[in-house]
Design an enzyme around this catalytic site. Structure first.
Site, PDB file in Angstrom:
ATOM      1  N   TYR A 165      35.866  32.364  35.073  1.00 20.58           N
ATOM      2  CA  TYR A 165      35.942  33.518  34.184  1.00 20.58           C
ATOM      3  C   TYR A 165      37.387  34.044  34.090  1.00 20.58           C
ATOM      4  O   TYR A 165      38.302  33.517  34.722  1.00 20.58           O
ATOM      5  CB  TYR A 165      34.986  34.616  34.676  1.00 20.58           C
ATOM      6  CG  TYR A 165      33.563  34.462  34.151  1.00 20.58           C
ATOM      7  CD1 TYR A 165      33.091  33.262  33.628  1.00 20.58           C
ATOM      8  CD2 TYR A 165      32.678  35.543  34.187  1.00 20.58           C
ATOM      9  CE1 TYR A 165      31.788  33.142  33.140  1.00 20.58           C
ATOM     10  CE2 TYR A 165      31.373  35.432  33.705  1.00 20.58           C
ATOM     11  CZ  TYR A 165      30.940  34.222  33.181  1.00 20.58           C
ATOM     12  OH  TYR A 165      29.664  34.125  32.700  1.00 20.58           O
ATOM     13  N   SER A 166      37.541  35.149  33.379  1.00 19.11           N
ATOM     14  CA  SER A 166      38.875  35.628  33.020  1.00 19.11           C
ATOM     15  C   SER A 166      39.724  36.094  34.197  1.00 19.11           C
ATOM     16  O   SER A 166      39.206  36.501  35.234  1.00 19.11           O
ATOM     17  CB  SER A 166      38.764  36.756  31.999  1.00 19.11           C
ATOM     18  OG  SER A 166      38.422  36.194  30.767  1.00 19.11           O
ATOM     19  N   ASN A 181      37.273  31.887  24.174  1.00 18.49           N
ATOM     20  CA  ASN A 181      37.238  33.355  24.194  1.00 18.49           C
ATOM     21  C   ASN A 181      38.487  33.902  24.868  1.00 18.49           C
ATOM     22  O   ASN A 181      39.583  33.464  24.497  1.00 18.49           O
ATOM     23  CB  ASN A 181      35.893  33.944  24.638  1.00 18.49           C
ATOM     24  CG  ASN A 181      35.394  33.612  26.017  1.00 18.49           C
ATOM     25  OD1 ASN A 181      35.234  32.456  26.357  1.00 18.49           O
ATOM     26  ND2 ASN A 181      35.098  34.604  26.820  1.00 18.49           N
ATOM     27  N   ASP A 182      38.384  34.833  25.772  1.00  9.32           N
ATOM     28  CA  ASP A 182      39.521  35.653  26.208  1.00  9.32           C
ATOM     29  C   ASP A 182      40.834  34.899  26.492  1.00  9.32           C
ATOM     30  O   ASP A 182      40.813  33.851  27.132  1.00  9.32           O
ATOM     31  CB  ASP A 182      39.197  36.368  27.531  1.00  9.32           C
ATOM     32  CG  ASP A 182      37.817  36.957  27.571  1.00  9.32           C
ATOM     33  OD1 ASP A 182      37.092  36.883  26.575  1.00  9.32           O
ATOM     34  OD2 ASP A 182      37.454  37.484  28.635  1.00  9.32           O
ATOM     35  N   GLU A 241      35.089  45.687  30.773  1.00 13.08           N
ATOM     36  CA  GLU A 241      35.594  44.339  31.039  1.00 13.08           C
ATOM     37  C   GLU A 241      37.111  44.304  30.853  1.00 13.08           C
ATOM     38  O   GLU A 241      37.698  45.153  30.182  1.00 13.08           O
ATOM     39  CB  GLU A 241      34.946  43.332  30.077  1.00 13.08           C
ATOM     40  CG  GLU A 241      33.444  43.184  30.278  1.00 13.08           C
ATOM     41  CD  GLU A 241      32.851  42.013  29.490  1.00 13.08           C
ATOM     42  OE1 GLU A 241      31.991  41.313  30.044  1.00 13.08           O
ATOM     43  OE2 GLU A 241      33.220  41.799  28.327  1.00 13.08           O
ATOM     44  N   ARG A 244      34.602  41.943  37.674  1.00  9.54           N
ATOM     45  CA  ARG A 244      35.381  40.748  37.301  1.00  9.54           C
ATOM     46  C   ARG A 244      36.685  41.067  36.571  1.00  9.54           C
ATOM     47  O   ARG A 244      37.005  42.195  36.306  1.00  9.54           O
ATOM     48  CB  ARG A 244      34.519  39.849  36.424  1.00  9.54           C
ATOM     49  CG  ARG A 244      33.986  40.494  35.160  1.00  9.54           C
ATOM     50  CD  ARG A 244      33.249  39.489  34.293  1.00  9.54           C
ATOM     51  NE  ARG A 244      32.562  40.108  33.189  1.00  9.54           N
ATOM     52  CZ  ARG A 244      31.273  40.488  33.193  1.00  9.54           C
ATOM     53  NH1 ARG A 244      30.527  40.335  34.277  1.00  9.54           N
ATOM     54  NH2 ARG A 244      30.743  41.054  32.131  1.00  9.54           N
ATOM     55  N   ASP A 245      37.388  40.006  36.235  1.00  3.59           N
ATOM     56  CA  ASP A 245      38.586  40.008  35.392  1.00  3.59           C
ATOM     57  C   ASP A 245      39.797  40.672  36.062  1.00  3.59           C
ATOM     58  O   ASP A 245      40.353  41.667  35.560  1.00  3.59           O
ATOM     59  CB  ASP A 245      38.299  40.693  34.033  1.00  3.59           C
ATOM     60  CG  ASP A 245      37.059  40.138  33.343  1.00  3.59           C
ATOM     61  OD1 ASP A 245      36.711  38.966  33.613  1.00  3.59           O
ATOM     62  OD2 ASP A 245      36.428  40.872  32.548  1.00  3.59           O
ATOM     63  N   GLN A 268      39.822  31.240  28.031  1.00  2.15           N
ATOM     64  CA  GLN A 268      38.434  30.843  28.281  1.00  2.15           C
ATOM     65  C   GLN A 268      38.100  29.746  27.273  1.00  2.15           C
ATOM     66  O   GLN A 268      38.342  29.910  26.060  1.00  2.15           O
ATOM     67  CB  GLN A 268      37.507  32.048  28.091  1.00  2.15           C
ATOM     68  CG  GLN A 268      37.724  33.137  29.129  1.00  2.15           C
ATOM     69  CD  GLN A 268      37.111  32.752  30.481  1.00  2.15           C
ATOM     70  OE1 GLN A 268      35.927  32.876  30.683  1.00  2.15           O
ATOM     71  NE2 GLN A 268      37.945  32.286  31.401  1.00  2.15           N
TER      72      GLN A 268
HETATM   73  C1  FRU Z   1      34.971  39.050  28.122  1.00  5.38           C
HETATM   74  C2  FRU Z   1      34.243  38.301  29.240  1.00  5.38           C
HETATM   75  C3  FRU Z   1      34.863  38.592  30.594  1.00  5.38           C
HETATM   76  C4  FRU Z   1      34.505  37.358  31.378  1.00  5.38           C
HETATM   77  C5  FRU Z   1      34.619  36.278  30.340  1.00  5.38           C
HETATM   78  C6  FRU Z   1      33.661  35.130  30.516  1.00  5.38           C
HETATM   79  O1  FRU Z   1      34.812  38.449  26.881  1.00  5.38           O
HETATM   80  O2  FRU Z   1      32.874  38.600  29.231  1.00  5.38           O
HETATM   81  O3  FRU Z   1      34.421  39.778  31.199  1.00  5.38           O
HETATM   82  O4  FRU Z   1      35.340  37.140  32.466  1.00  5.38           O
HETATM   83  O5  FRU Z   1      34.397  36.896  29.091  1.00  5.38           O
HETATM   84  O6  FRU Z   1      33.902  34.143  29.558  1.00  5.38           O
END
Ligand code: FRU
Length: 484
Positions: A102-103, A42-43, A225, A170-171, A59
């Site tokens: 996480y991100s 993902n991200d 996010e 987060r992030d 991710q």
């Molecule tokens: C966005 C998210 C972020 C988080 C990550 C977890 O897609 O939900 O907010 O840090 O993915 O994988």
């Protein structure tokens, strides 16, 4: 203390090797986009250029195409087109990140890269993990090369976040302004409003809470996010991925969205003042959680996750059965021009072009075809002189791009696996620029004024691209050589 023992790593290697068997010979593996070796991606995270080398972290769940315990995968490149798969950079092996690394982002200072990420923790017990049970610690990692870690420490433990918020904070994204370092964090307030928190630091090690940098009314969703902030000559740009927007005609049609405000940050009050409406960065089916960085030549480059969570039952990705899911968009160069955020595919990708063909087409309620013996990976640039009533372009197996009544529509047949139609209003359409890969399309309109990204899974491709309607246009096509 590490929470991941040898058994975990042995099992991961075992599952990865099983998944790689399924992946071999999958014709939907992309040929010039970044994707997971196995499992789930993902991200984009920690995007940075350091000592000439581009680093893309992301991710990554190597052992499960449906997602799960996230690590940071790592890819490097010297030309932004050809990437090398590196060892995992971060893994959920500490008490403060045990349920997911996480991100987060990267920031270069002197000869070091400073990474900031969210350590996700789910405490055992009867919790909903929104109002209780979850910790999202902000963690700082220092590296001298992007591969090895000199120092890793929690800089904002979960309990130090301000009052009034759920467990979802987060992030981190870090930038510099007026000799200070600032960090933005995405948050979900107790009253279900999305907000962006601002922290400051004079040394990147000690962080102080400064307040809410940006926030929205109810219609702007319950959680924001992946915030990102940067300045351009024309305007400041605040990017984030809000959850909970209501779909309107041709807007916010996906389960979650990603977009931006143009505006101006007030560095005395430490607030971002938006001067535009919230605009989606991408109007297709598969785009979320983008991240930008400035490269060593000063370009602002964006990568998006060419995927999205929570899309079922509407649409899905058949690659899961083949051991992998999701990818990154092509990197895009951003600029603000005449009040618009423009996004263009990175110029470097022109090096993949091969076999140029072109055709001048004049249609009067009829159809014309352009030979396209290879529809797997190609680039199509359509320059429109005029559209009298409508124009549609059929490509791949059953995908149609059409422009009618000032609305541009992307529609898929069965090869969209549930993806039906996404549209964007555009009063005057001049150019359609398509970057097609084996199982993706990125469509740039009017030289980057709008973009639509989608995954698509054709079984048989046609050997023609068909144009129908009433329009005059010039079409150019290139095959694109693989970079992977
Ligand atoms: C966005 C998210 C972020 C988080 C990550 C977890 O897609 O939900 O907010 O840090 O993915 O994988």
């Amino acid at each position: 203390m590490t929470e991941l023992d040898q058994t975990y790593w042995n099992q991961l290697a075992q599952v990865q090797s099983e998944l790689s068997q399924k992946i071999i010979n999958d014709p939907w593996r992309l040929t010039y986009h970044q994707m997971p070796v196995t499992g789930w991606m993902n991200d984009p995270n920690g995007a940075v250029q350091f000592d000439g080398v581009y680093h893309l972290y992301h991710q990554y769940v190597p052992d499960n195409p449906d997602g799960g315990l996230v690590h940071w995968g790592h890819k490097t490149s010297t030309d932004m087109v050809h990437f090398k798969e590196e060892e995992l950079f971060l893994s959920p092996d500490k008490p403060y990140n045990k349920d997911g690394v996480y991100s987060g982002s990267a920031f270069v200072k002197d000869d070091e890269i400073h990474f900031f990420y969210t350590g996700n923790v789910k405490n055992p017990g009867d919790h909903d993990y929104t109002f209780s049970g979850r910790e999202q610690n902000t963690v700082h990692v220092v590296s001298k090369d992007g591969f090895t870690i000199e120092l890793e420490e929690v800089v904002i433990p979960h309990e130090d976040y301000p009052e009034g918020f759920t467990d979802h904070i987060r992030d981190p994204k870090v930038f510099e302004k007026n000799g200070m370092y600032y960090m933005v964090l995405g948050a979900r307030a107790l009253n279900h409003r999305g907000k962006i928190l601002l922290y400051s630091s004079s040394d990147l090690y000690k962080w102080e809470y400064e307040g809410v940098f940006a926030e929205g009314e109810k219609e702007m969703g319950y959680m924001w996010e992946c915030p990102d902030f940067f300045e351009t000559e024309e305007a400041d740009v605040l990017i984030f991925s809000p959850q909970g927007l209501k779909a309107t005609a041709h807007q916010y049609e996906n389960t979650h969205n990603a977009g931006y405000y143009l505006g101006k940050a007030d560095w005395k009050k430490l607030k971002f003042n938006s001067e535009s409406s919230f605009k989606e960065l991408d109007s297709g089916f598969d785009f979320y959680a983008p991240q930008t960085f400035e490269d060593e030549s000063g370009r602002r480059i964006l990568w998006g996750w060419m995927g999205l969570g929570d899309t079922t039952p509407e649409y899905s990705n058949p690659t899961v059965a083949r051991g992998w899911q999701h990818a990154m968009t092509l990197p895009r160069e951003l600029s603000v021009e005449n009040g618009k955020l423009m996004q263009r595919p990175l110029k470097e990708y022109e090096m993949l072009r091969d076999n140029h063909t072109d055709v001048q087409i004049s249609l009067n309620n009829e159809s014309a075809a352009m030979e396209a013996l290879n529809q797997k990976a190609f680039e199509l640039k359509v320059t429109i002189d005029s559209v009298d009533s409508n124009l549609s372009i059929s490509l791949k197996e059953d995908t149609v791009l059409s422009y009618d009544n000032k609305v541009f529509t992307l529609s898929h047949g069965p090869s969209g696996y549930g993806r039906s139609e996404r549209s964007v209003e555009i009063s005057d359409l001049h150019t359609i620029h398509v970057l097609a890969d084996t199982s993706s399309l990125e469509i740039f309109l009017n030289d980057g004024e709008h973009v639509l990204s989608t995954r698509v899974y054709p079984k048989v491709e046609k050997d023609r691209i068909h144009f129908t309607g009433s329009a005059t246009l010039f079409a150019e096509k290139w095959d694109l050589n693989p970079s992977i």
